[in-house]
Write an enzyme that holds these catalytic residues in place. Structure first.
Site, short mmCIF file in Angstrom:
data_model
loop_
_atom_site.label_atom_id
_atom_site.label_comp_id
_atom_site.label_asym_id
_atom_site.label_seq_id
_atom_site.Cartn_x
_atom_site.Cartn_y
_atom_site.Cartn_z
N ALA A 174 0.68 -1.29 -0.09
CA ALA A 174 -0.07 -0.11 0.10
C ALA A 174 0.83 1.28 0.20
O ALA A 174 0.75 2.26 -0.77
CB ALA A 174 -1.00 0.20 1.25
N ASP A 175 1.88 1.10 0.73
CA ASP A 175 2.78 2.44 0.81
C ASP A 175 3.43 2.65 -0.53
O ASP A 175 3.45 3.80 -0.92
CB ASP A 175 3.95 2.11 1.87
CG ASP A 175 3.43 2.56 3.34
OD1 ASP A 175 2.52 3.19 3.56
OD2 ASP A 175 3.95 1.74 4.27
N MET A 176 3.92 1.71 -1.13
CA MET A 176 4.68 1.84 -2.24
C MET A 176 3.80 2.07 -3.46
O MET A 176 4.17 2.66 -4.37
CB MET A 176 5.50 0.40 -2.72
CG MET A 176 6.44 0.00 -1.65
SD MET A 176 7.90 1.28 -1.16
CE MET A 176 8.79 0.29 -0.09
N ALA A 179 3.03 5.69 -3.30
CA ALA A 179 4.25 6.51 -3.73
C ALA A 179 4.33 6.41 -4.96
O ALA A 179 4.46 7.61 -5.67
CB ALA A 179 5.38 5.90 -3.13
#
Length: 403
Positions: A174-176, A179
């Protein structure tokens, strides 16, 4: 702005004339600005010395590794934005910047005086990128982490195995993903600014970004009134399509995706499963998948993984050993295709590690050589000098606790 020795400029890269400020921590913000740095941007990481900077600096083996992986090819400055002079210096940086990336909690930028409207007054052409948990809506104020987005998006519900609890992905998906969308937003904003002359505020949310990865499962659930279960390494469309344990205890993924590939797989393994009525057609194989997997597992269990993989690759059927991350760093294809670069970590020269480089390939520019992640505030003096601050003023700011 010109650059110091820490992060080298590449004149042939598409963002080589772009300066990006990053006030990010952990994964999402730093990974977004890393993508921009690898495309040639001068990325300046802004941290607060009193708090130790990015929260994963010197935090743990995994935290240190995360920091090293996503903060290469950047410069670093320390500023205390809670001081008047520290904020004034930041505004000077903003006035010269093209983009700003932040992944602070909702409301924090505004309290610091660096929200979009506040920075727009300093630079109307600034492309301001916020990476948040959620877009505006009922959830917008909720605290968010990568697993929160994975849980809400449905990704966690289809990850793992039916007889086990839901599982998060093995990396910060999810973070990546947020990003990546953030980097696309920055590049798009800069492109649009060339037409309109104005900056903009783009938001890349963890939740909605992860939902975008689940699009076909959402369509399936609505169209067929069915809720998919965790699927392990299998796939609803194909059989066989799974991982099997070889004689040397290595898992091997095998995935024929056509009738011809199924028949070639059987030939490669020297079995006649394709001639049995229970496994003859795809419909037959799906209806009898448990028995099919048991039969294939028995055959593959008798041979070492490299032999299995070589035989199946020879007939053009998708197959791969399940590599651990140490093996990935030694993968012959990645080494031959220059997909990895070596950096000195912030733990010192004796700690050199391989990191993945920009995976894009272009006919006009090459992947950049990775640089050592910057020490906390490593480029502070050089960056301030570029803004016109003299040595006495820099020393005063440092003595006053603004740097």
């Amino acid at each position: 702005m010109s650059q110091s020795h820490t992060a080298s400029r590449h004149d042939d890269r598409p963002l080589n004339d772009i300066t990006v400020l990053e006030l990010g921590h952990i994964a999402a913000g730093p990974f977004c600005s890393l993508i921009l740095a690898e495309l040639g941007a001068d990325v300046i990481k802004v941290e607060r010395r009193a708090s130790g900077g990015d929260s994963v600096r010197d935090s743990s083996p995994v935290g240190n590794s995360l920091f090293n992986a996503v903060n290469r090819n950047k410069r670093a400055i320390t500023l205390d934005l809670k001081t008047d002079d520290g904020l004034a210096v930041f505004y000077d940086l903003v006035a010269e910047a093209d983009a700003f990336v932040e992944n602070l909690r909702p409301g924090a930028p505004e309290r610091l005086g660096i929200g979009y409207e506040q920075l727009r007054e300093q630079n109307p052409e600034l492309v301001y990128c916020s990476i948040k948990g959620f877009n505006e809506g009922p959830y917008q104020e909720y605290p968010a982490l990568d697993p929160i987005a994975e849980a809400l998006s449905g990704l966690m519900s289809v990850t793992g195995h039916p007889d086990k609890p839901p599982a998060r992905a093995g990396t910060s998906v999810a973070d990546m993903t947020a990003a990546l969308f953030g980097a696309i937003g920055v590049v798009s904003g800069i492109r649009q600014r060339a037409i309109t002359g104005e900056g903009q505020h783009v938001t890349a949310p963890l939740y909605e970004s992860t939902v975008s990865l689940m699009g076909y499962w959402l369509a399936y659930a609505q169209a067929y009134d069915d809720v998919p279960e965790p699927i392990g390494a299998s796939h609803e469309n194909w059989a066989p399509y799974d991982v099997y344990l070889a004689a040397d205890e290595t898992w091997v993924f095998v995935g024929p995706s056509s009738q011809a590939q199924w028949e070639r797989l059987c030939a490669a393994l020297e079995v006649d499963l394709h001639e049995r009525p229970a496994f003859e057609t795809l419909a037959d194989r799906r209806a009898n998948e448990a028995d099919l997997n048991a039969e294939l597992q028995a055959v593959i269990r008798e041979r070492p993984a490299d032999e299995v993989v070589a035989a199946i690759r020879e007939v053009g059927v998708p197959v791969a050993p399940v590599q651990n991350v140490r093996e990935v760093g030694e993968d012959e294809h990645l080494l031959a295709s220059d997909a990895l670069g070596t950096i000195e970590t912030t733990e010192g020269a004796e700690a050199e590690v391989a990191v993945p480089l920009l995976p894009l390939r272009s006919s006009t520019f090459d992947a950049p050589h990775p640089t050592k992640p910057p020490e906390l505030g490593e480029d502070t003096d050089a960056i301030l000098a570029e803004l016109g601050y003299d040595a006495d003023e820099i020393e005063r700011l440092r003595n006053d606790g603004c740097l």
